[in-house]
Motif scaffolding. Structure first.
Motif, PDB file in Angstrom:
ATOM      1  N   ARG A  52      -1.744 -12.073  -4.352  1.00 34.42           N
ATOM      2  CA  ARG A  52      -2.564 -11.751  -3.182  1.00 34.42           C
ATOM      3  C   ARG A  52      -2.033 -12.453  -1.940  1.00 34.42           C
ATOM      4  O   ARG A  52      -1.905 -11.840  -0.869  1.00 34.42           O
ATOM      5  N   LYS A  53      -1.719 -13.730  -2.090  1.00 37.00           N
ATOM      6  CA  LYS A  53      -1.223 -14.491  -0.948  1.00 37.00           C
ATOM      7  C   LYS A  53       0.136 -13.962  -0.487  1.00 37.00           C
ATOM      8  O   LYS A  53       0.400 -13.863   0.713  1.00 37.00           O
ATOM      9  N   LEU A  54       0.976 -13.591  -1.446  1.00 38.42           N
ATOM     10  CA  LEU A  54       2.292 -13.049  -1.095  1.00 38.42           C
ATOM     11  C   LEU A  54       2.151 -11.772  -0.272  1.00 38.42           C
ATOM     12  O   LEU A  54       2.801 -11.611   0.774  1.00 38.42           O
ATOM     13  N   THR A  55       1.304 -10.859  -0.739  1.00 37.57           N
ATOM     14  CA  THR A  55       1.096  -9.600  -0.023  1.00 37.57           C
ATOM     15  C   THR A  55       0.501  -9.844   1.350  1.00 37.57           C
ATOM     16  O   THR A  55       0.910  -9.226   2.341  1.00 37.57           O
ATOM     17  N   LEU A  56      -0.474 -10.770   1.425  1.00 36.05           N
ATOM     18  CA  LEU A  56      -1.125 -11.072   2.700  1.00 36.05           C
ATOM     19  C   LEU A  56      -0.128 -11.653   3.700  1.00 36.05           C
ATOM     20  O   LEU A  56      -0.100 -11.255   4.876  1.00 36.05           O
ATOM     21  N   LEU A  57       0.717 -12.581   3.239  1.00 31.44           N
ATOM     22  CA  LEU A  57       1.689 -13.206   4.138  1.00 31.44           C
ATOM     23  C   LEU A  57       2.720 -12.194   4.632  1.00 31.44           C
ATOM     24  O   LEU A  57       3.071 -12.180   5.815  1.00 31.44           O
ATOM     25  N   PHE A  58       3.207 -11.339   3.720  1.00 29.80           N
ATOM     26  CA  PHE A  58       4.174 -10.317   4.130  1.00 29.80           C
ATOM     27  C   PHE A  58       3.540  -9.312   5.093  1.00 29.80           C
ATOM     28  O   PHE A  58       4.172  -8.847   6.036  1.00 29.80           O
ATOM     29  N   THR A  59       2.267  -8.994   4.841  1.00 27.67           N
ATOM     30  CA  THR A  59       1.559  -8.059   5.715  1.00 27.67           C
ATOM     31  C   THR A  59       1.411  -8.628   7.114  1.00 27.67           C
ATOM     32  O   THR A  59       1.674  -7.947   8.117  1.00 27.67           O
ATOM     33  N   LEU A  60       0.997  -9.890   7.196  1.00 32.48           N
ATOM     34  CA  LEU A  60       0.836 -10.532   8.508  1.00 32.48           C
ATOM     35  C   LEU A  60       2.178 -10.672   9.223  1.00 32.48           C
ATOM     36  O   LEU A  60       2.259 -10.511  10.445  1.00 32.48           O
ATOM     37  N   ASP A  97      14.624 -12.663   8.745  1.00 33.42           N
ATOM     38  CA  ASP A  97      14.929 -13.020   7.354  1.00 33.42           C
ATOM     39  C   ASP A  97      14.445 -14.429   7.019  1.00 33.42           C
ATOM     40  O   ASP A  97      13.818 -14.656   5.982  1.00 33.42           O
ATOM     41  N   ILE A  98      14.738 -15.375   7.901  1.00 32.76           N
ATOM     42  CA  ILE A  98      14.356 -16.760   7.622  1.00 32.76           C
ATOM     43  C   ILE A  98      12.848 -16.931   7.633  1.00 32.76           C
ATOM     44  O   ILE A  98      12.277 -17.671   6.824  1.00 32.76           O
ATOM     45  N   LEU A  99      12.160 -16.208   8.532  1.00 30.73           N
ATOM     46  CA  LEU A  99      10.696 -16.265   8.551  1.00 30.73           C
ATOM     47  C   LEU A  99      10.113 -15.705   7.255  1.00 30.73           C
ATOM     48  O   LEU A  99       9.174 -16.263   6.689  1.00 30.73           O
ATOM     49  N   ALA A 100      10.684 -14.608   6.781  1.00 30.86           N
ATOM     50  CA  ALA A 100      10.198 -13.987   5.543  1.00 30.86           C
ATOM     51  C   ALA A 100      10.374 -14.921   4.353  1.00 30.86           C
ATOM     52  O   ALA A 100       9.466 -15.090   3.537  1.00 30.86           O
ATOM     53  N   LEU A 128      12.026  -6.239   6.040  1.00 31.83           N
ATOM     54  CA  LEU A 128      11.023  -6.822   5.150  1.00 31.83           C
ATOM     55  C   LEU A 128      10.891  -6.101   3.810  1.00 31.83           C
ATOM     56  O   LEU A 128      10.641  -6.740   2.795  1.00 31.83           O
ATOM     57  N   ILE A 129      11.037  -4.779   3.796  1.00 31.74           N
ATOM     58  CA  ILE A 129      10.860  -4.066   2.530  1.00 31.74           C
ATOM     59  C   ILE A 129      11.894  -4.500   1.486  1.00 31.74           C
ATOM     60  O   ILE A 129      11.523  -4.807   0.346  1.00 31.74           O
ATOM     61  N   PRO A 130      13.195  -4.565   1.814  1.00 30.17           N
ATOM     62  CA  PRO A 130      14.150  -5.056   0.798  1.00 30.17           C
ATOM     63  C   PRO A 130      13.839  -6.480   0.339  1.00 30.17           C
ATOM     64  O   PRO A 130      13.972  -6.781  -0.855  1.00 30.17           O
ATOM     65  N   LEU A 131      13.412  -7.348   1.263  1.00 29.79           N
ATOM     66  CA  LEU A 131      13.068  -8.723   0.879  1.00 29.79           C
ATOM     67  C   LEU A 131      11.894  -8.741  -0.090  1.00 29.79           C
ATOM     68  O   LEU A 131      11.906  -9.447  -1.098  1.00 29.79           O
ATOM     69  N   TYR A 132      10.853  -7.957   0.233  1.00 29.64           N
ATOM     70  CA  TYR A 132       9.675  -7.916  -0.630  1.00 29.64           C
ATOM     71  C   TYR A 132      10.029  -7.351  -2.011  1.00 29.64           C
ATOM     72  O   TYR A 132       9.585  -7.875  -3.039  1.00 29.64           O
ATOM     73  N   LEU A 133      10.830  -6.293  -2.026  1.00 29.68           N
ATOM     74  CA  LEU A 133      11.181  -5.677  -3.302  1.00 29.68           C
ATOM     75  C   LEU A 133      12.014  -6.597  -4.178  1.00 29.68           C
ATOM     76  O   LEU A 133      11.887  -6.589  -5.408  1.00 29.68           O
ATOM     77  N   ASN A 134      12.868  -7.411  -3.559  1.00 30.81           N
ATOM     78  CA  ASN A 134      13.638  -8.395  -4.331  1.00 30.81           C
ATOM     79  C   ASN A 134      12.712  -9.382  -5.030  1.00 30.81           C
ATOM     80  O   ASN A 134      12.896  -9.710  -6.206  1.00 30.81           O
ATOM     81  N   VAL A 135      11.700  -9.847  -4.308  1.00 28.77           N
ATOM     82  CA  VAL A 135      10.726 -10.775  -4.885  1.00 28.77           C
ATOM     83  C   VAL A 135       9.892 -10.069  -5.951  1.00 28.77           C
ATOM     84  O   VAL A 135       9.631 -10.617  -7.025  1.00 28.77           O
TER      85      VAL A 135
END
Length: 367
Positions: free
Chosen positions: A73-81, A59-62, A99-106
Motif C-alpha cells: 500500500r505504501k509503495l503504491t501510494l508513494l509512487f502515485t504521489l 529516477d533518483i526520487l523514485a 516511473l512505469i518501468p521503475l515500478y514494474l521492476n520492483v
C-alpha cells in the motif's frame, strides 16, 4: 533519421497532417492565426523536460521513495504521489516513460500486482507546462498566473483526495525495504536547469518575452549534451503548428464555423464538448480546435484535462502507458488493459462530475 521516423510514425501527427492538407483545398492559412507564443513555449517546455530526463532527477526520487516503502500500500501510494508531483513539473509523458518501468521492476522483484495508479494526468493539469494544451490556453486567453492556479487548484485538491482514497483499499502486504540504486545526478546542472525553468515560468505568463527562455533552454541542452535535441518531441511541436494552420483554414468557412459555435455556446457546452472530443481526437488537438471558437477558458481547461482520462486516445500519455506496459510487463496484457480501462473510465466519470460541480458553483458565485 531516427527523429524523422519518430515524427512520421506518430498517429496524431499523421492525422493532423492529413486533415491540414485537406483544409488547404478550401482556404489559405493566415500568419496572424498562428500562435507563436504557444509554439515557443512548447519548444522550451519539451527541451527542459528532456534535460531533466537526461539528468535522471526523477529516477533518483523514485528510488529514494521506493527505499521507504515496507508494504504494498505504501509503495503504491508513494509512487502515485510521485507521479502527481512529476506530472506537475515534467509533464505526464516523461512521468509515464520513467516511473512505469521503475515500478514494474520492483513489482516483478517482489511478485506484486503489475497494475499502477498513475497520477500524472492529475498533476499535469495543475501547471501550465504540465500539459502542452495548458500552455495554449494560457497563451490564447492571456490567463495570468494567479487566475490559472485559482482554476486548477480546486480540481487538483478534489482529484488528489479521490486518488489517495483509492490507495487505502489496497492490501498492506509486507515487502523487503528496497535499497536505493546508485544513480549519479549532476546537481550543478540540475540547479541551472531549474533556474532556466523558473525563467520559463515568467515567459509562459508573458512577464518576459517567451523566446528568451526558449533560447536559454536550447543553449542549455547544447551545453549539457547536444544529443538531447534528438529526444525532443518534434511530432508534438509540428502537430501544434499543423492545427493552427488547419484552424486558420476552417475559420474562413462560415458553415463549419457556425456548426462549431453551436457546440460551444455556453460554459457547460464548452466543458462537455472538450471532454467528448478528446475521447476521439486526443485532448491537445481538441483544445486548440475548441479554443479558437469559445471564450470560456476555464471550462476548456477543465474539460481538456479531464478529457485526458477515458479512451486510449484521450491523451498521448494514455498511449504511452499501454506501450510502456507492453514493453516492460510480464503480466497478461489483456488483463492489464481491462483493469486500466475500468480505472480510466471510472476516473473520467467521477472527474467529469467534479468538474461540472466546480463550474456550477463558480457560475452561481459569479451571479
Amino acid at each position: 533519421m531516427t527523429v524523422l521516423k519518430n515524427i512520421f510514425k506518430d498517429r496524431i501527427f499523421q492525422i493532423s497532417l492529413v486533415i491540414t492538407i485537406i483544409s488547404l483545398f478550401f482556404a489559405r492559412p493566415r500568419i496572424s492565426d498562428i500562435n507563436f507564443h504557444t509554439l515557443y513555449s512548447v519548444t522550451a517546455m519539451l527541451c527542459l523536460i528532456q534535460i531533466y530526463a537526461y539528468l535522471h532527477v526523477l529516477d533518483i526520487l523514485a528510488y529514494k521513495l521506493t527505499s521507504l516503502a515496507d508494504n504494498t500500500r505504501k509503495l503504491t501510494l508513494l509512487f502515485t504521489l510521485l507521479s502527481v508531483l512529476s506530472g506537475m513539473f515534467l509533464g505526464n509523458d516523461i512521468t509515464v516513460l520513467t516511473l512505469i518501468p521503475l515500478y514494474l521492476n520492483v513489482a516483478k522483484k517482489y511478485q506484486l500486482p503489475q497494475i499502477y495508479r498513475m497520477g500524472a494526468n492529475i498533476g499535469a493539469a495543475f501547471t501550465p507546462w504540465g500539459n502542452p494544451h495548458n500552455i495554449f490556453i494560457v497563451s490564447n486567453y492571456n490567463v495570468p498566473a494567479n487566475v490559472f492556479f485559482a482554476w486548477s487548484t480546486p480540481y487538483l485538491i478534489v482529484s488528489l483526495v479521490i486518488l489517495i482514497a483509492t490507495c487505502f483499499f489496497l492490501p498492506k502486504d509486507h515487502i523487503p525495504v528496497n535499497q536505493t540504486e546508485n544513480i549519479h545526478v549532476n546537481w550543478r546542472m540540475t540547479i541551472l536547469t531549474t533556474a532556466v525553468f523558473i525563467f520559463f515560468f515568467f515567459g509562459v505568463f508573458s512577464i518576459v518575452p517567451i523566446y528568451y527562455p526558449m533560447i536559454a533552454a536550447l543553449l542549455l541542452a547544447l551545453l549539457i549534451n547536444p544529443r538531447i535535441y534528438l529526444k525532443i518531441d518534434y511530432a508534438l511541436l509540428l502537430t501544434f503548428t499543423l492545427f493552427f494552420i488547419f484552424i486558420s483554414d476552417i475559420q474562413q468557412i462560415p458553415l463549419i464555423v457556425g456548426l462549431i459555435h453551436m457546440t460551444v455556446y455556453s460554459e457547460g457546452s464548452t466543458y462537455l464538448t472538450s471532454i467528448i472530443s478528446s475521447q476521439f481526437i486526443s485532448n491537445v488537438p481538441s483544445t486548440i480546435l475548441v479554443g479558437k471558437f469559445t471564450n470560456f477558458a476555464k471550462a476548456l481547461l477543465l474539460g481538456s484535462n479531464i478529457g485526458g482520462f477515458g479512451s486510449v486516445v484521450g491523451s498521448m500519455a494514455n498511449m504511452l502507458v499501454l506501450k510502456t506496459f507492453n514493453q516492460h510487463s510480464s503480466a497478461s496484457k489483456r488483463k492489464f488493459f481491462k483493469h486500466w480501462t475500468i480505472l480510466q473510465f471510472s476516473g473520467l466519470i467521477i472527474l467529469t462530475i467534479v468538474g461540472w460541480l466546480i463550474i456550477y458553483f463558480n457560475t452561481r458565485g459569479a451571479s
